[in-house]
Design an enzyme around this catalytic site. Sequence first.
Site, mmCIF file in Angstrom:
data_model
loop_
_atom_site.group_PDB
_atom_site.id
_atom_site.type_symbol
_atom_site.label_atom_id
_atom_site.label_comp_id
_atom_site.label_asym_id
_atom_site.label_seq_id
_atom_site.Cartn_x
_atom_site.Cartn_y
_atom_site.Cartn_z
ATOM 1 N N TYR A 294 0.843 -1.199 0.000
ATOM 2 C CA TYR A 294 0.000 0.000 0.000
ATOM 3 C C TYR A 294 0.879 1.250 0.000
ATOM 4 O O TYR A 294 0.660 2.179 -0.777
ATOM 5 C CB TYR A 294 -0.923 -0.014 1.222
ATOM 6 N N HIS B 154 1.374 4.104 -3.075
ATOM 7 C CA HIS B 154 1.101 5.522 -2.831
ATOM 8 C C HIS B 154 2.356 6.377 -2.978
ATOM 9 O O HIS B 154 2.268 7.538 -3.386
ATOM 10 C CB HIS B 154 0.442 5.731 -1.467
ATOM 11 N N TYR C 5 -3.942 16.280 1.933
ATOM 12 C CA TYR C 5 -4.504 14.933 2.056
ATOM 13 C C TYR C 5 -3.490 14.024 2.750
ATOM 14 O O TYR C 5 -2.369 13.879 2.285
ATOM 15 C CB TYR C 5 -4.828 14.424 0.648
ATOM 16 N N TRP D 149 -7.337 3.555 -10.657
ATOM 17 C CA TRP D 149 -6.649 3.498 -9.363
ATOM 18 C C TRP D 149 -7.379 2.553 -8.415
ATOM 19 O O TRP D 149 -6.750 1.748 -7.726
ATOM 20 C CB TRP D 149 -6.539 4.901 -8.762
ATOM 21 N N TRP D 150 -8.701 2.651 -8.366
ATOM 22 C CA TRP D 150 -9.463 1.748 -7.505
ATOM 23 C C TRP D 150 -9.222 0.292 -7.889
ATOM 24 O O TRP D 150 -9.046 -0.557 -7.017
ATOM 25 C CB TRP D 150 -10.947 2.059 -7.575
#
Length: 104
Positions: free
Chosen positions: A18, A22, A41, A76-77
């Site tokens: 993960y 990112h 963010y 991306w999802w």
Amino acid sequence: METIAFRMHLHPGKRDEYRRRHDAIWPELADALRAAGISDYWIFLDDDTHHLFAVLKRPADHRIAQLAETDVMRRWWAYMADLMATGPDGRPVEKALEPMFHLE
């Protein structure tokens, strides 16, 4: 500017992947997030529960809902789906969090 927070769930054992994905966020996705009004963010991980906590700022005229209609967001999802809990439409399952305290 409004600050919101939400929780997501990372599958056990997927922490490093993960972070790797990112760290290499697609420039076109970062551009789409900014264009939708997202700023400052952050995503935090609770390693004990595998919960991800996201915090971001958005203006009153944000266009976050329209992100789901973009090709880059859907890609991306799909790219992240093996790492986290997702709904039938492929988007991460999110739980809005209620602000309980703020110190400016």
